[in-house]
Structure formats: C-alpha cells, structure tokens
Design a protein around this motif. Structure first.
Motif, PDB file in Angstrom:
ATOM      1  N   ILE A  23       0.859  -1.179   0.000  1.00 52.55           N
ATOM      2  CA  ILE A  23       0.000   0.000   0.000  1.00 52.55           C
ATOM      3  C   ILE A  23       0.897   1.231   0.000  1.00 52.55           C
ATOM      4  O   ILE A  23       1.576   1.514   0.984  1.00 52.55           O
ATOM      5  N   ASP A  25       1.402   5.465  -1.847  1.00 54.67           N
ATOM      6  CA  ASP A  25       0.651   6.713  -2.022  1.00 54.67           C
ATOM      7  C   ASP A  25      -0.427   6.599  -3.098  1.00 54.67           C
ATOM      8  O   ASP A  25      -1.543   7.058  -2.915  1.00 54.67           O
ATOM      9  N   GLU A  28      -3.358   4.591  -1.853  1.00 61.05           N
ATOM     10  CA  GLU A  28      -4.120   5.381  -0.887  1.00 61.05           C
ATOM     11  C   GLU A  28      -4.993   6.422  -1.583  1.00 61.05           C
ATOM     12  O   GLU A  28      -6.138   6.649  -1.202  1.00 61.05           O
ATOM     13  N   GLN A  29      -4.457   7.066  -2.609  1.00 64.77           N
ATOM     14  CA  GLN A  29      -5.233   8.061  -3.356  1.00 64.77           C
ATOM     15  C   GLN A  29      -6.440   7.411  -4.009  1.00 64.77           C
ATOM     16  O   GLN A  29      -7.550   7.942  -3.950  1.00 64.77           O
ATOM     17  N   ARG A  31      -7.909   4.621  -3.104  1.00 59.92           N
ATOM     18  CA  ARG A  31      -8.818   4.208  -2.038  1.00 59.92           C
ATOM     19  C   ARG A  31      -9.679   5.378  -1.568  1.00 59.92           C
ATOM     20  O   ARG A  31     -10.895   5.248  -1.410  1.00 59.92           O
ATOM     21  N   LYS A  32      -9.071   6.545  -1.391  1.00 61.47           N
ATOM     22  CA  LYS A  32      -9.816   7.720  -0.943  1.00 61.47           C
ATOM     23  C   LYS A  32     -10.879   8.122  -1.962  1.00 61.47           C
ATOM     24  O   LYS A  32     -11.993   8.471  -1.594  1.00 61.47           O
TER      25      LYS A  32
END
Length: 146
Positions: A23, A25, A28-29, A31-32
């Motif tokens: 996981i 950056d 994470e982007q 996922r957001k």
C-alpha cells in the motif's frame, strides 16, 4: 500500475478490487477516491504513457499549449485529457483563477508578480514556473484577493 475495467449491466453493486504488492501513495489516493466518491479533489493526468491521479491542491496552474491541456505540479508538467474550460467549470475548487486565455492559476501557489511588456503582469509561482497575466484578466485576479 494497470487498470482493468469490466462492464456488466447485470451487477447490483459496483465494486473495485485492487491487487497490490504494497500500500503506497497511489493506492491510498485511489482508495480515498473510491471510498469518498469525491473525485473533484483529484484529476487524472498522463506523462510518458503512464496515468497518474494528481491531487488538485498540488497543481500550481493549468495551461493550454498547442491544443493540449497540461497540469503543472512541482517541476513536472502532466497532460490533462480535458480542456481548461472543463476544469474551470467542473473541477476547480475555488482556488483557481483564469489569468489568460491559456492559463488557470492556483492562488495558493502564487508567489509574486512582476511588470511585463505591454501592460501585462508576469506571475511567479512558488515552484519556479512563470505565467503571463493578460490585461483582460487583471481585474478579476485583483477581485479574487479582496
């Protein structure tokens, strides 16, 4: 990173499944975006045949050159698939102001102004880039700061 999309009109709920090594950056982007459903905080851009998801807050300015749109972030310039007008009307978060026919500037990235030729201004961004502010847009730019 590769993206595979399967269209199936018979499914009841759309799902996103990711197979990742770790996981980072980018994950994470993504996922957001999926969880929040707020894609207006990010834009999809291209550089050297790779697609990136770029947070709008990291964009100093949007520029149009030779019929193509570009998002400038840091020292890099990424191709944006839509027009500046589309970005201005649909993606802008209120921090962007048009400074010329060919440029939208993020007020959070503005550093200072210099006098230019024929009455226009030269805008210097915090990341070192410069852009010309047309006389036509100086008034709107001043209003943005009042």
């Amino acid at each position: 990173m590769r993206l595979y999309v399967t269209v199936n009109p018979d499914i009841e709920e759309e799902t996103v499944r990711m197979n990742v090594r770790k996981i980072g950056d980018k994950v994470e982007q993504i996922r957001k975006i999926v969880e929040n459903g707020n894609s207006k905080d990010y834009v999809s851009v291209i550089k050297e045949d790779r697609s990136y998801i770029l947070p709008i807050e990291q964009i100093s300015h949007m520029v149009s050159e030779n019929g193509k749109s570009f998002a400038v972030s840091g020292k890099e310039k990424f191709q944006y698939r839509e027009t500046l007008k589309y970005f201005e009307e649909n993606m802008g978060n209120g921090d962007f102001v048009r400074i010329s026919k060919y440029c939208l500037a993020n007020i959070n990235w503005m550093d200072y102004f210099e006098a230019g030729f024929s009455g226009n201004l030269i805008l210097k961004f915090k990341n070192g880039w410069k852009a010309s502010v047309s006389r036509k847009y100086v008034k709107k730019l001043k209003e943005k700061f009042n």
